[in-house]
Scaffold this motif. Structure first.
Motif, PDB file in Angstrom:
ATOM      1  N   SER B  30       0.823  -1.201   0.000  1.00  0.00           N
ATOM      2  CA  SER B  30       0.000   0.000   0.000  1.00  0.00           C
ATOM      3  C   SER B  30       0.860   1.256   0.000  1.00  0.00           C
ATOM      4  N   ALA B  31       2.114   1.119   0.407  1.00  0.00           N
ATOM      5  CA  ALA B  31       3.023   2.269   0.378  1.00  0.00           C
ATOM      6  C   ALA B  31       4.460   1.789   0.500  1.00  0.00           C
ATOM      7  N   HIS B  33       8.398   3.209   1.731  1.00  0.00           N
ATOM      8  CA  HIS B  33       9.118   4.237   2.464  1.00  0.00           C
ATOM      9  C   HIS B  33      10.588   4.209   2.089  1.00  0.00           C
ATOM     10  N   LEU B  35      14.142   5.701   3.837  1.00  0.00           N
ATOM     11  CA  LEU B  35      14.694   6.299   5.041  1.00  0.00           C
ATOM     12  C   LEU B  35      16.205   6.406   4.906  1.00  0.00           C
ATOM     13  N   ILE B  43      17.980   7.412  12.382  1.00  0.00           N
ATOM     14  CA  ILE B  43      17.186   7.069  11.194  1.00  0.00           C
ATOM     15  C   ILE B  43      16.152   8.152  10.967  1.00  0.00           C
ATOM     16  N   SER B  45      13.032   9.491   8.244  1.00  0.00           N
ATOM     17  CA  SER B  45      12.156   9.175   7.131  1.00  0.00           C
ATOM     18  C   SER B  45      12.327  10.228   6.035  1.00  0.00           C
ATOM     19  N   MET B  48       7.492   8.807   1.742  1.00  0.00           N
ATOM     20  CA  MET B  48       6.508   7.733   1.726  1.00  0.00           C
ATOM     21  C   MET B  48       5.704   7.932   0.452  1.00  0.00           C
ATOM     22  N   ILE B  86      17.557   3.133   3.300  1.00  0.00           N
ATOM     23  CA  ILE B  86      16.754   1.952   3.577  1.00  0.00           C
ATOM     24  C   ILE B  86      15.388   2.087   2.906  1.00  0.00           C
ATOM     25  N   ARG B  90       5.061  -1.356   2.863  1.00  0.00           N
ATOM     26  CA  ARG B  90       3.913  -1.640   3.720  1.00  0.00           C
ATOM     27  C   ARG B  90       3.026  -2.644   3.012  1.00  0.00           C
ATOM     28  N   GLN B  94       2.482  -5.212   8.357  1.00  0.00           N
ATOM     29  CA  GLN B  94       3.586  -4.472   8.939  1.00  0.00           C
ATOM     30  C   GLN B  94       4.546  -4.023   7.845  1.00  0.00           C
ATOM     31  N   LEU B  95       5.458  -3.146   8.234  1.00  0.00           N
ATOM     32  CA  LEU B  95       6.513  -2.754   7.307  1.00  0.00           C
ATOM     33  C   LEU B  95       7.494  -3.909   7.132  1.00  0.00           C
ATOM     34  N   TRP B  97      11.305  -4.560   5.775  1.00  0.00           N
ATOM     35  CA  TRP B  97      12.461  -3.694   5.591  1.00  0.00           C
ATOM     36  C   TRP B  97      13.515  -4.320   4.694  1.00  0.00           C
ATOM     37  N   GLY B  98      14.094  -3.525   3.807  1.00  0.00           N
ATOM     38  CA  GLY B  98      15.279  -3.926   3.084  1.00  0.00           C
ATOM     39  C   GLY B  98      16.499  -3.824   3.978  1.00  0.00           C
TER      40      GLY B  98
END
Lengths: 113, 107
Positions: B30-31, B33, B35, B43, B45, B48, B86, B90, B94-95, B97-98
């Motif tokens: 859905s989105a 991010h 960072l 960190i 942001s 998004m 990074i 989403r 949950q997010l 992460w790479g």
């Protein structure tokens, strides 16, 4: 503007000791998160609190407990520290659970001997 | 295979160069991010986005939902851009992460 404040910044523990990492945010955010960051890996979610009064497990909850003390504060507790929990821990918050930017604290570098 | 893959893992460039960091993902999102993690560990942001393109100063982020790919571009790079970038997506819950791209800009 403090944002997200984590304490302590550094800690060394012996195997089996317990400790609590503290996190507070002053942005009136509803959602808060605890992550760990290990070398070569992405952030991994330990626990989160979508709103005051609720907490849920993330990807790697074993060995940890959390408390959402109030809207501002979200603590992470290691009951019996293990060397595998050596990591950098980040607390984050966001306005709501959903597509919102997360604001991070400066991290806690934790070493378990 | 990781659900979020970033490339390259490490990138060293000269000041002034145009930088591109890529993020590919395998789940519906859905989105997405972007960072920035400073050398000291903090960190922040950056963006998004769920479609198209966003720009902030010298940073540009694009996303192609059909190709499940996003890029972060830095124009006129500067040594202060040195950081880990990074990508996180989403999904339903949950997010994800790479692992991050470590960028070093040399003067």
């Amino acid at each position: 503007n403090a944002g997200v404040t984590q304490t302590p910044k550094f800690q060394v523990l012996k195997t089996g000791q317990s400790m609590t990492l503290q996190c507070a945010q002053d942005m009136n955010h509803n959602s808060m998160y605890w992550y760990r960051q290990d070398p070569g890996m992405g952030l991994r979610l330990i626990y989160y609190s979508a709103s005051e009064g609720t907490t849920d497990k993330g990807e790697v909850p074993n060995g940890y407990n959390v408390s959402r003390l109030n809207k501002r504060e979200f603590s992470l507790r290691l009951e019996s520290a293990a060397p595998s929990q050596t990591s950098v821990y980040f607390c984050a918050s966001s306005l709501d659970w959903g597509n919102q930017p997360q604001h991070f604290g400066d991290g806690t570098r934790l070493s378990i001997l | 295979k990781n659900e979020v893959e970033q490339s390259p893992q490490n990138l060293t460039a000269q000041e002034g160069e145009f930088i591109t960091i890529n993020c590919s993902y395998s789940v519906g999102i859905s989105a997405l991010h972007w960072l920035q993690q400073h050398p000291g560990g903090g960190i922040v942001s950056l963006f998004m986005l769920s479609s198209g393109k966003k720009k902030h100063g010298r940073l540009i982020a694009t996303i192609n939902i059909q190709e499940k790919h996003s890029s972060l571009h830095i124009t006129a790079s500067h040594p202060r851009d040195s950081a880990v970038y990074i990508c996180a997506v989403r999904g339903n819950y949950q997010l994800i992460w790479g692992a991050g791209t470590k960028l070093i800009i040399k003067p």
